[in-house]
Design a protein around this motif. Structure first.
Motif, PDB file in Angstrom:
ATOM      1  N   ASP A  41      23.812 -31.612 -24.816  1.00  0.00           N
ATOM      2  CA  ASP A  41      25.059 -30.522 -24.985  1.00  0.00           C
ATOM      3  C   ASP A  41      24.599 -29.464 -26.174  1.00  0.00           C
ATOM      4  OD1 ASP A  41      27.763 -29.872 -24.242  1.00  0.00           O
ATOM      5  OD2 ASP A  41      28.031 -30.416 -26.262  1.00  0.00           O
ATOM      6  N   ARG A  42      23.872 -29.714 -27.227  1.00  0.00           N
ATOM      7  CA  ARG A  42      23.589 -28.857 -28.213  1.00  0.00           C
ATOM      8  C   ARG A  42      22.896 -27.807 -27.666  1.00  0.00           C
ATOM      9  NH1 ARG A  42      20.607 -31.613 -32.804  1.00  0.00           N
ATOM     10  NH2 ARG A  42      21.766 -33.253 -32.132  1.00  0.00           N
ATOM     11  N   PHE A  43      21.718 -28.318 -26.886  1.00  0.00           N
ATOM     12  CA  PHE A  43      20.817 -27.253 -26.295  1.00  0.00           C
ATOM     13  C   PHE A  43      21.254 -26.733 -24.793  1.00  0.00           C
ATOM     14  CE2 PHE A  43      18.362 -29.507 -29.472  1.00  0.00           C
ATOM     15  CZ  PHE A  43      17.589 -28.400 -29.894  1.00  0.00           C
ATOM     16  N   ASP A  44      22.584 -26.858 -24.644  1.00  0.00           N
ATOM     17  CA  ASP A  44      23.254 -26.121 -23.381  1.00  0.00           C
ATOM     18  C   ASP A  44      22.884 -26.721 -22.211  1.00  0.00           C
ATOM     19  OD1 ASP A  44      25.177 -24.405 -22.894  1.00  0.00           O
ATOM     20  OD2 ASP A  44      23.727 -22.911 -22.222  1.00  0.00           O
ATOM     21  N   PHE A  45      22.321 -28.009 -22.051  1.00  0.00           N
ATOM     22  CA  PHE A  45      22.415 -28.893 -20.695  1.00  0.00           C
ATOM     23  C   PHE A  45      23.843 -29.447 -20.593  1.00  0.00           C
ATOM     24  CE2 PHE A  45      18.105 -28.405 -22.371  1.00  0.00           C
ATOM     25  CZ  PHE A  45      17.320 -27.758 -21.060  1.00  0.00           C
ATOM     26  N   LYS A  46      24.458 -28.670 -20.535  1.00  0.00           N
ATOM     27  CA  LYS A  46      26.028 -29.397 -20.351  1.00  0.00           C
ATOM     28  C   LYS A  46      26.208 -30.350 -19.046  1.00  0.00           C
ATOM     29  CE  LYS A  46      27.824 -25.912 -23.196  1.00  0.00           C
ATOM     30  NZ  LYS A  46      27.458 -26.701 -24.393  1.00  0.00           N
ATOM     31  N   ASN A  47      25.756 -29.909 -17.999  1.00  0.00           N
ATOM     32  CA  ASN A  47      26.073 -30.472 -16.788  1.00  0.00           C
ATOM     33  C   ASN A  47      25.194 -32.107 -17.004  1.00  0.00           C
ATOM     34  OD1 ASN A  47      27.430 -28.823 -15.462  1.00  0.00           O
ATOM     35  ND2 ASN A  47      25.605 -27.921 -14.400  1.00  0.00           N
ATOM     36  N   VAL A  48      23.828 -32.007 -17.520  1.00  0.00           N
ATOM     37  CA  VAL A  48      23.165 -33.200 -17.645  1.00  0.00           C
ATOM     38  C   VAL A  48      24.010 -34.159 -18.660  1.00  0.00           C
ATOM     39  CG1 VAL A  48      20.945 -34.195 -17.897  1.00  0.00           C
ATOM     40  CG2 VAL A  48      21.167 -32.062 -16.822  1.00  0.00           C
ATOM     41  N   ALA A  49      24.499 -33.322 -19.935  1.00  0.00           N
ATOM     42  CA  ALA A  49      24.997 -34.323 -20.826  1.00  0.00           C
ATOM     43  C   ALA A  49      25.966 -34.905 -20.279  1.00  0.00           C
ATOM     44  CB  ALA A  49      25.424 -33.365 -21.963  1.00  0.00           C
ATOM     45  N   ARG A  50      27.031 -34.293 -19.493  1.00  0.00           N
ATOM     46  CA  ARG A  50      28.145 -35.043 -18.893  1.00  0.00           C
ATOM     47  C   ARG A  50      27.713 -36.010 -17.930  1.00  0.00           C
ATOM     48  NH1 ARG A  50      30.201 -29.610 -18.681  1.00  0.00           N
ATOM     49  NH2 ARG A  50      29.679 -29.382 -16.439  1.00  0.00           N
ATOM     50  N   SER A  51      26.760 -35.869 -17.099  1.00  0.00           N
ATOM     51  CA  SER A  51      26.316 -36.547 -15.994  1.00  0.00           C
ATOM     52  C   SER A  51      25.759 -38.123 -16.279  1.00  0.00           C
ATOM     53  CB  SER A  51      25.453 -35.911 -15.123  1.00  0.00           C
ATOM     54  OG  SER A  51      25.991 -34.759 -14.299  1.00  0.00           O
ATOM     55  N   ILE A  52      24.846 -37.905 -17.536  1.00  0.00           N
ATOM     56  CA  ILE A  52      24.236 -39.153 -17.999  1.00  0.00           C
ATOM     57  C   ILE A  52      25.178 -40.244 -18.594  1.00  0.00           C
ATOM     58  CG2 ILE A  52      21.958 -38.244 -18.246  1.00  0.00           C
ATOM     59  CD1 ILE A  52      22.552 -38.499 -21.312  1.00  0.00           C
ATOM     60  N   LEU A  53      26.709 -39.706 -18.928  1.00  0.00           N
ATOM     61  CA  LEU A  53      27.456 -40.754 -19.374  1.00  0.00           C
ATOM     62  C   LEU A  53      28.421 -41.050 -18.232  1.00  0.00           C
ATOM     63  CD1 LEU A  53      28.816 -38.382 -22.456  1.00  0.00           C
ATOM     64  CD2 LEU A  53      27.419 -40.341 -22.485  1.00  0.00           C
ATOM     65  N   ARG A  54      28.273 -40.792 -17.210  1.00  0.00           N
ATOM     66  CA  ARG A  54      28.757 -41.435 -15.994  1.00  0.00           C
ATOM     67  C   ARG A  54      27.960 -42.734 -15.496  1.00  0.00           C
ATOM     68  NH1 ARG A  54      29.312 -35.872 -13.182  1.00  0.00           N
ATOM     69  NH2 ARG A  54      31.024 -35.214 -14.312  1.00  0.00           N
ATOM     70  N   GLU A  55      28.200 -43.552 -14.818  1.00  0.00           N
ATOM     71  CA  GLU A  55      27.638 -44.771 -13.991  1.00  0.00           C
ATOM     72  C   GLU A  55      26.720 -44.048 -13.123  1.00  0.00           C
ATOM     73  OE1 GLU A  55      28.075 -48.005 -14.355  1.00  0.00           O
ATOM     74  OE2 GLU A  55      29.156 -47.569 -15.925  1.00  0.00           O
TER      75      GLU A  55
END
Length: 67
Positions: A41-55
């Motif tokens: 998220d800090r490096f602006d990979f917001k979609n991936v940051a959210r996605s890896i927190l899901r199952e």
């Protein structure tokens, strides 16, 4: 419309596999999913940051379906 829907389904599958590879990479660097999400998220990979927190949505030990 059918072609477009099949395209979206293919992109969704690709994104799921990509996300799982990012999660595995984070674990290889001894980062928890939460720590990795903060870094991403800090490096602006917001979609991936959210996605890896899901199952996980894919089984990496199973061959991907034909697109």
């Amino acid at each position: 419309m059918a072609r477009e829907l099949e395209f979206i389904k293919g992109v969704d599958k690709l994104h799921a596999f990509y996300t799982e590879h990012v999660r595995m990479l984070a674990h290889a660097y001894d980062l928890s999913d939460e720590d990795a999400a903060r870094v991403l998220d800090r490096f602006d990979f917001k979609n991936v940051a959210r996605s890896i927190l899901r199952e996980p949505r894919v089984d990496l030990f199973q061959a991907p379906p034909e697109l």
